[in-house]
Design a protein around this motif. Structure first.
Motif, PDB file in Angstrom:
ATOM      1  N   LYS A 206       0.846  -1.198   0.000  1.00  0.00           N
ATOM      2  CA  LYS A 206       0.000   0.000   0.000  1.00  0.00           C
ATOM      3  C   LYS A 206       0.882   1.250   0.000  1.00  0.00           C
ATOM      4  CE  LYS A 206      -3.816  -2.094   2.633  1.00  0.00           C
ATOM      5  NZ  LYS A 206      -4.627  -1.987   3.887  1.00  0.00           N
ATOM      6  N   LEU A 207       0.339   2.319  -0.551  1.00  0.00           N
ATOM      7  CA  LEU A 207       1.028   3.596  -0.507  1.00  0.00           C
ATOM      8  C   LEU A 207       0.433   4.464   0.592  1.00  0.00           C
ATOM      9  CD1 LEU A 207       1.473   4.613  -4.262  1.00  0.00           C
ATOM     10  CD2 LEU A 207       3.036   3.342  -2.765  1.00  0.00           C
ATOM     11  N   TYR A 208       1.317   5.157   1.285  1.00  0.00           N
ATOM     12  CA  TYR A 208       0.895   6.115   2.310  1.00  0.00           C
ATOM     13  C   TYR A 208       1.366   7.500   1.883  1.00  0.00           C
ATOM     14  CZ  TYR A 208      -0.285   2.156   5.252  1.00  0.00           C
ATOM     15  OH  TYR A 208      -0.865   1.012   5.753  1.00  0.00           O
ATOM     16  N   MET A 209       0.459   8.437   1.909  1.00  0.00           N
ATOM     17  CA  MET A 209       0.751   9.811   1.546  1.00  0.00           C
ATOM     18  C   MET A 209       0.776  10.688   2.794  1.00  0.00           C
ATOM     19  SD  MET A 209      -1.558  12.605  -0.565  1.00  0.00           S
ATOM     20  CE  MET A 209      -1.668  11.683  -2.087  1.00  0.00           C
ATOM     21  N   VAL A 222       0.525  18.217   9.296  1.00  0.00           N
ATOM     22  CA  VAL A 222       0.735  17.054   8.435  1.00  0.00           C
ATOM     23  C   VAL A 222      -0.322  15.992   8.673  1.00  0.00           C
ATOM     24  CG1 VAL A 222       2.333  15.198   7.812  1.00  0.00           C
ATOM     25  CG2 VAL A 222       3.210  17.483   8.327  1.00  0.00           C
ATOM     26  N   GLY A 223      -0.927  15.520   7.588  1.00  0.00           N
ATOM     27  CA  GLY A 223      -1.895  14.428   7.643  1.00  0.00           C
ATOM     28  C   GLY A 223      -1.394  13.221   6.869  1.00  0.00           C
ATOM     29  N   VAL A 224      -2.147  12.116   6.937  1.00  0.00           N
ATOM     30  CA  VAL A 224      -1.762  10.872   6.266  1.00  0.00           C
ATOM     31  C   VAL A 224      -2.979  10.260   5.574  1.00  0.00           C
ATOM     32  CG1 VAL A 224      -0.734   8.578   6.510  1.00  0.00           C
ATOM     33  CG2 VAL A 224      -0.012  10.424   8.033  1.00  0.00           C
ATOM     34  N   ALA A 225      -2.771   9.789   4.341  1.00  0.00           N
ATOM     35  CA  ALA A 225      -3.797   9.058   3.596  1.00  0.00           C
ATOM     36  C   ALA A 225      -3.181   7.766   3.064  1.00  0.00           C
ATOM     37  CB  ALA A 225      -4.347   9.908   2.458  1.00  0.00           C
ATOM     38  N   VAL A 226      -4.034   6.817   2.654  1.00  0.00           N
ATOM     39  CA  VAL A 226      -3.554   5.512   2.195  1.00  0.00           C
ATOM     40  C   VAL A 226      -4.259   5.133   0.897  1.00  0.00           C
ATOM     41  CG1 VAL A 226      -5.277   4.222   3.543  1.00  0.00           C
ATOM     42  CG2 VAL A 226      -3.110   3.111   2.909  1.00  0.00           C
ATOM     43  N   SER A 227      -3.548   4.346   0.053  1.00  0.00           N
ATOM     44  CA  SER A 227      -4.104   3.929  -1.227  1.00  0.00           C
ATOM     45  C   SER A 227      -3.593   2.544  -1.589  1.00  0.00           C
ATOM     46  CB  SER A 227      -3.711   4.927  -2.323  1.00  0.00           C
ATOM     47  OG  SER A 227      -4.107   4.468  -3.606  1.00  0.00           O
ATOM     48  N   LYS A 296      -0.494   1.354  10.292  1.00  0.00           N
ATOM     49  CA  LYS A 296      -0.598   2.783  10.522  1.00  0.00           C
ATOM     50  C   LYS A 296       0.720   3.328  11.051  1.00  0.00           C
ATOM     51  CE  LYS A 296      -5.579   2.927  11.515  1.00  0.00           C
ATOM     52  NZ  LYS A 296      -6.598   3.343  12.501  1.00  0.00           N
ATOM     53  N   PRO A 297       1.110   4.527  10.613  1.00  0.00           N
ATOM     54  CA  PRO A 297       2.328   5.133  11.135  1.00  0.00           C
ATOM     55  C   PRO A 297       2.075   5.781  12.505  1.00  0.00           C
ATOM     56  CG  PRO A 297       1.323   6.606   9.558  1.00  0.00           C
ATOM     57  CD  PRO A 297       0.461   5.364   9.579  1.00  0.00           C
ATOM     58  N   TYR A 298       3.135   5.900  13.286  1.00  0.00           N
ATOM     59  CA  TYR A 298       3.046   6.638  14.546  1.00  0.00           C
ATOM     60  C   TYR A 298       4.362   7.361  14.783  1.00  0.00           C
ATOM     61  CZ  TYR A 298       5.747   2.828  16.721  1.00  0.00           C
ATOM     62  OH  TYR A 298       6.724   1.925  17.039  1.00  0.00           O
ATOM     63  N   LEU A 299       4.308   8.428  15.553  1.00  0.00           N
ATOM     64  CA  LEU A 299       5.504   9.200  15.863  1.00  0.00           C
ATOM     65  C   LEU A 299       6.247   8.543  17.016  1.00  0.00           C
ATOM     66  CD1 LEU A 299       4.036  12.813  15.695  1.00  0.00           C
ATOM     67  CD2 LEU A 299       5.500  11.701  13.993  1.00  0.00           C
ATOM     68  N   LYS A 300       7.526   8.266  16.816  1.00  0.00           N
ATOM     69  CA  LYS A 300       8.327   7.694  17.889  1.00  0.00           C
ATOM     70  C   LYS A 300       8.777   8.797  18.841  1.00  0.00           C
ATOM     71  CE  LYS A 300      10.054   3.344  16.112  1.00  0.00           C
ATOM     72  NZ  LYS A 300      11.240   2.441  16.037  1.00  0.00           N
TER      73      LYS A 300
END
Length: 301
Positions: A206-209, A222-227, A296-300
């Protein structure tokens, strides 16, 4: 990491970071502002690092073409066949700003694509024909060129995407719209009237934008979307993934224009972004490590 180039204004001012790893070192391309009382406009400078934290400015890409005379900026880059391919926008031409391409064997000195500008959408019922903030990414036998454009009135900034075959040399004739409509436009309150600055990473097919929501200092966040296909996108979060700082913090005016850098050699991802605390009198670049959990991404910390 805190980095800013003061060479043009005499104060820290760097925007739009994009990082590649090339020949054993990290190279960061970023936008630098016009020099007061001199001809020309925005430009692109280069810094290098061996640890992603400490950066040294090593050069600047000089304007050499007529289409660059009013300025050029917002670099996006990729490494292919031993060359750095740089995608950037002309600036200062309103709705006629478009995407250009150049390549380099050393990451510093660039040869322009003879067909520049290589892409801008035709003005139509959803776009005014402008294309800025290029991001080119290889996915499923194609290169996808993500760009920001505006609605016909020039008020709303949104994302679009073009595509070319995998064997492209990135010339103008190779690019066609992958979708004749916006693929992501501002809908959430925090996104204001702007979604721009797309940066792409692939995870498990999958791609994450990572994208910038709202105009500069509104605040931009900053936001995140997925495709699954690179064309049709849905948001991963309704709230900002990376918010602007609290009053008194260095990025209280914004955390914007993201670049997600995937360092495959060390197996880590870093989100580069720009910020400031004075409504754009200065601009700094920084990064934060990004982890991944359950798609899902998360901030470390």
């Amino acid at each position: 990491m805190m980095f800013a180039d003061s060479s043009r204004l005499g104060r820290p001012f760097s925007k739009d970071p994009h990082v590649v790893k090339f020949e054993g070192r990290y190279l960061m391309y970023f936008s630098v502002p016009p020099v007061p009382d001199q001809a020309g406009g925005w430009g692109i400078a280069i810094a290098e690092s061996d640890d992603l934290i400490h950066w040294e400015r090593i050069g600047e890409i000089a304007a050499t073409e007529e289409y660059e005379k009013n300025g050029f900026c917002a670099p996006g880059a990729l490494v292919k066949d031993g060359k750095v391919h740089l995608f950037y926008q002309t600036y200062g031409n309103g709705a006629k700003d478009a995407i250009c391409h150049a390549y380099s064997t050393d990451g510093i000195h660039f040869t322009r694509n003879a067909t520049n500008p290589i892409f801008a959408p035709h003005a139509n019922d959803w776009s005014n024909g402008r294309a800025i903030d290029a991001e080119v990414y290889s996915f499923k036998d194609h290169y996808f060129l993500y760009f920001a454009t505006r609605d016909p009135k020039g008020e709303i900034q949104m994302q679009g995407v073009a595509k070319a075959d995998a064997n492209t040399d990135f010339s103008r004739e190779d690019w066609t719209l992958a979708k004749d409509a916006s693929i992501l436009k501002p809908e959430l309150e925090w996104e204001g009237k702007c979604v721009e600055g797309a940066s792409i990473i692939e995870r498990k097919g999958k791609l994450y934008m990572f994208y910038a929501g709202s105009y500069n200092n509104a605040p931009q966040q900053v936001g995140v979307a997925v495709s699954k296909d690179g064309v049709n996108w849905k948001r991963v979060f309704d709230r900002p993934f990376l918010a602007n700082g609290k009053p008194g913090e260095w990025n209280s005016s914004e955390s914007g224009h993201p670049h997600i850098f995937d360092d495959k050699d060390i197996g880590k991802s870093f989100l580069f972004y720009q910020g400031n605390d004075d409504q754009g009198h200065t601009w700094w670049l920084s990064n934060v490590e990004v982890g991944w959990k359950k798609g899902k991404p998360y901030l470390k910390e």
